[in-house]
Design an enzyme around this catalytic site. Structure first.
Site, PDB file in Angstrom:
ATOM      1  N   GLY A 101      68.605  99.323  46.897  1.00  0.00           N
ATOM      2  CA  GLY A 101      68.347  99.511  45.478  1.00  0.00           C
ATOM      3  C   GLY A 101      67.930 100.911  45.110  1.00  0.00           C
ATOM      4  N   GLY A 102      66.623 101.129  44.957  1.00  0.00           N
ATOM      5  CA  GLY A 102      66.138 102.415  44.486  1.00  0.00           C
ATOM      6  C   GLY A 102      66.318 102.537  42.977  1.00  0.00           C
TER       7      GLY A 102
ATOM      8  N   ASP B  37      64.313  96.560  53.661  1.00  0.00           N
ATOM      9  CA  ASP B  37      63.310  97.042  52.708  1.00  0.00           C
ATOM     10  C   ASP B  37      63.895  96.903  51.304  1.00  0.00           C
ATOM     11  OD1 ASP B  37      60.905  98.593  51.829  1.00  0.00           O
ATOM     12  OD2 ASP B  37      62.412 100.118  51.337  1.00  0.00           O
TER      13      ASP B  37
ATOM     14  N   ASP C 209      63.844  97.682  47.554  1.00  0.00           N
ATOM     15  CA  ASP C 209      63.290  98.672  46.624  1.00  0.00           C
ATOM     16  C   ASP C 209      63.819  98.361  45.225  1.00  0.00           C
ATOM     17  OD1 ASP C 209      62.202 100.821  45.379  1.00  0.00           O
ATOM     18  OD2 ASP C 209      63.208 102.353  46.561  1.00  0.00           O
TER      19      ASP C 209
ATOM     20  N   GLU D 289      63.505  98.371  41.540  1.00  0.00           N
ATOM     21  CA  GLU D 289      62.768  99.138  40.523  1.00  0.00           C
ATOM     22  C   GLU D 289      63.255  98.763  39.118  1.00  0.00           C
ATOM     23  OE1 GLU D 289      62.556 103.352  41.392  1.00  0.00           O
ATOM     24  OE2 GLU D 289      62.558 102.992  43.547  1.00  0.00           O
TER      25      GLU D 289
ATOM     26  N   THR E 259      53.109 105.849  45.390  1.00  0.00           N
ATOM     27  CA  THR E 259      51.998 106.537  44.735  1.00  0.00           C
ATOM     28  C   THR E 259      52.354 107.994  44.466  1.00  0.00           C
ATOM     29  OG1 THR E 259      51.067 106.500  46.985  1.00  0.00           O
ATOM     30  CG2 THR E 259      50.020 105.111  45.337  1.00  0.00           C
ATOM     31  N   TYR E 260      53.349 108.165  43.623  1.00  0.00           N
ATOM     32  CA  TYR E 260      53.805 109.482  43.156  1.00  0.00           C
ATOM     33  C   TYR E 260      54.581 109.278  41.859  1.00  0.00           C
ATOM     34  CZ  TYR E 260      57.372 107.697  46.437  1.00  0.00           C
ATOM     35  OH  TYR E 260      58.239 106.902  47.147  1.00  0.00           O
ATOM     36  N   ASP E 261      55.020 110.375  41.263  1.00  0.00           N
ATOM     37  CA  ASP E 261      55.681 110.325  39.948  1.00  0.00           C
ATOM     38  C   ASP E 261      54.768 109.719  38.882  1.00  0.00           C
ATOM     39  OD1 ASP E 261      57.917 111.494  40.994  1.00  0.00           O
ATOM     40  OD2 ASP E 261      59.101 109.662  41.117  1.00  0.00           O
TER      41      ASP E 261
END
Length: 392
Positions: free
Chosen positions: A113-114, A151, A153, A155, A228-230
């Site tokens: 995904g992403g 994994d 992801d 979003e 934990t960024y952006d």
């Protein structure tokens, strides 16, 4: 006893002594290696990789020994099934698997995904039949590429993300697909006697947690990578630190204040065991231009739309060439760049801020650290994480 017999006895005694010493050294070596391997499984260093490039690893593949997991990003979803994102993915995953010859403890996963390819998740997990189809495809993908895990992801469940299809049902369907994949992985493990990992990447916000049921979902997951960024970027009305460990006192009165510490606290409150939580670190920085000069550009309303990102190696190259000047915010434990001539403000992580983050992970007894992405590093950040998390 004759002199000859005494000499033979002495030689035998010396021989036994030397053999015993050698065995002791061998046992100590085995013991040390076992301790190292145990340490590697206790704390995780997870590298997101978006391509295979031999130059990224260096001639001696040093960084292959500095990480515990590789998440290859990204696989796509088409027709309700997981598929390779690029034509070269099979070759790249094979090359990454070869790194296990360098580091036998290394585990490889496919990340699905992403931001770009999460648009089909909601449809793929909508019904019992579609979830069965999707889950079966993840197992086939895992076996085809001989990787260690999956994994997800997404979003984001129940949220628009990048203009994605989303539904209120995503909350329960997300948990259901994790449960089903875990069931199929466990069944496969009984056949192969291998262990398979199921992990996810989560948004570092209360909004993400409100649209998921992490208290139940975490039961089916080996660990959870918080992005934990952006916290801010070109889409934001104000500048700020995009991956700050702590919130600045001047910002704490605002409802929208964000930090890695806050995100971890929110995840724990949502019912996730702290040992399953992995802290995310960016190997890139975000910048704005035409920023007001107050506080060296920190927490200023953005003037115009000049913004972007730099990989960490680009930032360090500019610092070496005196194109940038670095500053430090001791409240947030973050470095930043302020360049007066074009009013450029840049927020990023460096070795110093990462030392604070690795200490935070150890103090909280968290699962480890992941970073996006390996290609952005010049080698310094990966080495810093390895040294501080697994060695010190």
């Amino acid at each position: 006893m004759t002199t000859l017999k005494k000499g033979i006895s002495l030689l035998l005694l010396i021989s036994f002594f030397l053999i015993a010493c050698q065995k002791k050294r061998e046992n100590n070596s085995v013991k040390k290696e076992t301790v190292k391997n145990t340490n590697l499984t206790n704390k995780k260093i997870i590298a997101y990789v978006t391509d295979w490039n031999k130059d990224q690893w260096g001639s001696n593949f040093e960084r292959a020994n500095q990480i515990t997991h590789i998440n290859y990003a990204f696989a796509n979803i088409k027709g309700g099934e997981i598929v390779e994102g690029k034509d070269t993915d099979s070759l790249h995953i094979s090359k990454l698997n070869e790194l296990k010859e360098i580091n036998p403890n290394l585990q490889t996963l496919i990340s699905i995904g992403g931001w770009t390819w999460s648009g089909n998740f909601s449809d793929a997990v909508l019904t019992n039949a579609s979830r069965e189809k999707f889950a079966n495809s993840t197992i086939r993908f895992l076996q085809k590429h001989q990787i260690n895990g999956i994994d997800l992801d997404w979003e984001y469940p129940g949220l628009e993300g990048n203009g994605n299809v989303h539904r209120p049902e995503d909350k329960e369907n997300f948990t259901s697909i994790l449960r089903l994949i875990r069931k199929k992985m466990d069944s496969l493990s009984q056949q192969t006697e291998a262990t398979y990992l199921l992990t996810i990447a989560t948004g570092a916000s209360q909004d993400y947690l409100d649209h998921t049921n992490m208290k139940e979902a975490q039961q089916y997951l080996d660990f959870i990578n918080i992005m934990t960024y952006d916290f801010c970027g070109g889409w934001s009305k104000k500048t700020g630190h995009h991956a700050n460990l702590y919130a600045a006192k001047s910002e704490q009165a605002e409802q929208s204040v964000r930090s890695a510490e806050i995100a971890v606290q929110q995840h724990i409150k949502a019912g996730i065991p702290v040992h399953k939580i992995v802290l995310g670190i960016p190997f890139y920085g975000r910048w704005w231009k035409s920023v007001l000069p107050t506080s060296n550009g920190q927490y200023q309303f953005v003037q115009g739309n000049l913004s972007g990102s730099y990989d960490y190696y680009q930032i360090t190259d500019s610092l070496k060439q005196n194109k940038f000047t670095a500053y430090w915010n001791d409240e947030t434990k973050t470095p930043y760049i302020w360049r007066k001539k074009d009013s450029l403000f840049l927020t990023y992580d460096n070795a110093k801020s990462i030392q604070y983050k690795t200490n935070f992970v150890k103090e909280k007894e968290m699962g480890g650290i992941m970073f996006w992405r390996l290609e952005g590093d010049d080698g310094t950040l990966t080495k810093t994480i390895y040294k501080n998390l697994l060695i010190d």
